[in-house]
Scaffold this active site. Structure first.
Site, PDB file in Angstrom:
ATOM      1  N   TYR A  53      -1.826 -20.275  18.980  1.00 59.88           N
ATOM      2  CA  TYR A  53      -1.495 -20.967  17.720  1.00 59.88           C
ATOM      3  C   TYR A  53      -1.382 -19.992  16.553  1.00 59.88           C
ATOM      4  O   TYR A  53      -0.599 -20.207  15.627  1.00 59.88           O
ATOM      5  CB  TYR A  53      -2.509 -22.098  17.449  1.00 59.88           C
ATOM      6  CG  TYR A  53      -2.230 -23.274  18.365  1.00 59.88           C
ATOM      7  CD1 TYR A  53      -2.948 -23.453  19.529  1.00 59.88           C
ATOM      8  CD2 TYR A  53      -1.156 -24.123  18.103  1.00 59.88           C
ATOM      9  CE1 TYR A  53      -2.656 -24.486  20.403  1.00 59.88           C
ATOM     10  CE2 TYR A  53      -0.841 -25.165  18.971  1.00 59.88           C
ATOM     11  CZ  TYR A  53      -1.584 -25.340  20.131  1.00 59.88           C
ATOM     12  OH  TYR A  53      -1.266 -26.343  20.998  1.00 59.88           O
ATOM     13  N   GLN A  88       7.121 -34.880  15.370  1.00 61.21           N
ATOM     14  CA  GLN A  88       6.267 -34.349  16.441  1.00 61.21           C
ATOM     15  C   GLN A  88       6.003 -32.867  16.181  1.00 61.21           C
ATOM     16  O   GLN A  88       5.180 -32.261  16.847  1.00 61.21           O
ATOM     17  CB  GLN A  88       6.951 -34.501  17.805  1.00 61.21           C
ATOM     18  CG  GLN A  88       7.262 -35.924  18.183  1.00 61.21           C
ATOM     19  CD  GLN A  88       8.130 -35.984  19.429  1.00 61.21           C
ATOM     20  OE1 GLN A  88       7.645 -36.119  20.548  1.00 61.21           O
ATOM     21  NE2 GLN A  88       9.438 -35.870  19.239  1.00 61.21           N
ATOM     22  N   HIS A 106       1.589 -35.147  15.696  1.00 62.74           N
ATOM     23  CA  HIS A 106       0.953 -34.190  16.603  1.00 62.74           C
ATOM     24  C   HIS A 106       0.157 -33.147  15.843  1.00 62.74           C
ATOM     25  O   HIS A 106      -0.172 -32.095  16.385  1.00 62.74           O
ATOM     26  CB  HIS A 106       2.014 -33.498  17.481  1.00 62.74           C
ATOM     27  CG  HIS A 106       2.593 -34.420  18.513  1.00 62.74           C
ATOM     28  ND1 HIS A 106       3.707 -34.095  19.238  1.00 62.74           N
ATOM     29  CD2 HIS A 106       2.239 -35.665  18.912  1.00 62.74           C
ATOM     30  CE1 HIS A 106       3.992 -35.094  20.063  1.00 62.74           C
ATOM     31  NE2 HIS A 106       3.130 -36.065  19.882  1.00 62.74           N
ATOM     32  N   LEU A 199      21.135 -32.124  20.753  1.00 64.58           N
ATOM     33  CA  LEU A 199      22.108 -31.180  21.318  1.00 64.58           C
ATOM     34  C   LEU A 199      22.674 -31.722  22.619  1.00 64.58           C
ATOM     35  O   LEU A 199      23.833 -31.544  22.947  1.00 64.58           O
ATOM     36  CB  LEU A 199      21.418 -29.823  21.566  1.00 64.58           C
ATOM     37  CG  LEU A 199      22.336 -28.622  21.791  1.00 64.58           C
ATOM     38  CD1 LEU A 199      23.258 -28.429  20.605  1.00 64.58           C
ATOM     39  CD2 LEU A 199      21.508 -27.362  22.024  1.00 64.58           C
TER      40      LEU A 199
END
Ligand code: APR
Length: 230
Positions: A53, A88, A106, A199
């Site tokens: 992270y 998210q 999230h 996409l």
């Protein structure tokens, strides 16, 4: 005026330079989810999880919002009805583009959480296992990110927004992860028009009445212009 509820995923940040998860060479091709994004992983090897992270926090600090983020901020600014933005994503590119009240279901790289007393505070750029919680002092600090197996944030409000939505748009998400992957069906059943902008067709493309394919930086501003009628 129409209430618009929007869900964004990693694809909206791809052109800003942030890796997605499931595209070629994406984050889950580089790290096993169970090693860096579960509570068990954090218990087993907190240093590895913090390194993962810390690297994502550093990358997120280097990038800028793209035309898709800016278009959604413009939609929030100009649309006379309510616009609810659920993401998210754990980067802060929606906020950097000028969006307000972004619902990070999230969690966010910018947040730190104490695994012992559940205190929250702004995350430093580099977090370490030995960092003491500023409230209870325990060396139990973790990124304020929702890991697999944990409950996403704000779900009650999000289900309510989906039931009230006139339009539900999913942008840049593969539709692989629940509960977000169920939002289109939930909103559609409650009468919303559903559209995906991606996409490629997502896993749950059948849940959408309309699909627009292309890069977010191109198709999201086009969609916003159409919604705003200009
Ligand atoms: N423009 C639009 N869409 C794009 C672009 C782009 N430039 N680049 C990629 N995409 C699309 C891909 O086609 C894919 O459908 O974005 C989607 C990214 O999918 P994922 O990598 O699975 O990301 P996401 O759907 O946000 O993952 C959901 O899974 O790992 C967990 O918690 C993590 O929030 C994440 C959740």
């Amino acid at each position: 005026m129409e209430k618009i509820v929007i869900l964004t995923g990693a694809g909206i940040s791809a052109e800003s330079g942030i890796s997605t998860f499931r595209d070629e060479g994406g984050l889950w091709a580089q790290h096993a989810i169970e090693d860096v994004a579960t509570p068990e992983a954090f218990r087993r090897d907190p240093d590895l999880v913090h390194r993962f992270y810390n690297a994502r926090r550093a990358q997120a600090a280097e990038v800028a919002p793209n035309a898709a983020h800016l278009a959604l901020a413009r939609l929030q600014e100009r649309h006379r009805g309510e616009v609810v933005l659920v993401t998210q994503n754990v980067d802060a590119l929606h906020e950097a583009a000028g969006s307000r009240a972004v619902l990070h279901m999230h969690g966010a790289l910018a947040g730190a959480l104490c695994a012992r007393c559940e205190a929250r505070w702004p995350a430093p750029m580099v977090m370490a296992t030995r960092d003491a919680c500023p409230i209870c002092g325990a060396a139990a600090t973790r990124p304020d990110i929702v890991w697999f197996g944990e409950m996403p944030y704000g779900m009650e409000a999000i289900w309510q927004h989906l039931e009230e939505a006139d339009v539900f748009a999913a942008i840049g998400t593969s539709g692989n992860v629940y509960p977000a992957a169920a939002f289109a069906q939930h909103a559609g059943r409650a009468g919303a028009q559903t559209i995906e902008l991606n996409l490629e067709a997502s896993q749950n493309t059948r849940d959408f009445a309309e699909t627009r394919l292309g890069r977010a930086s191109v198709i999201v501003p086009e969609w916003v212009d159409a919604v705003l009628g200009n």
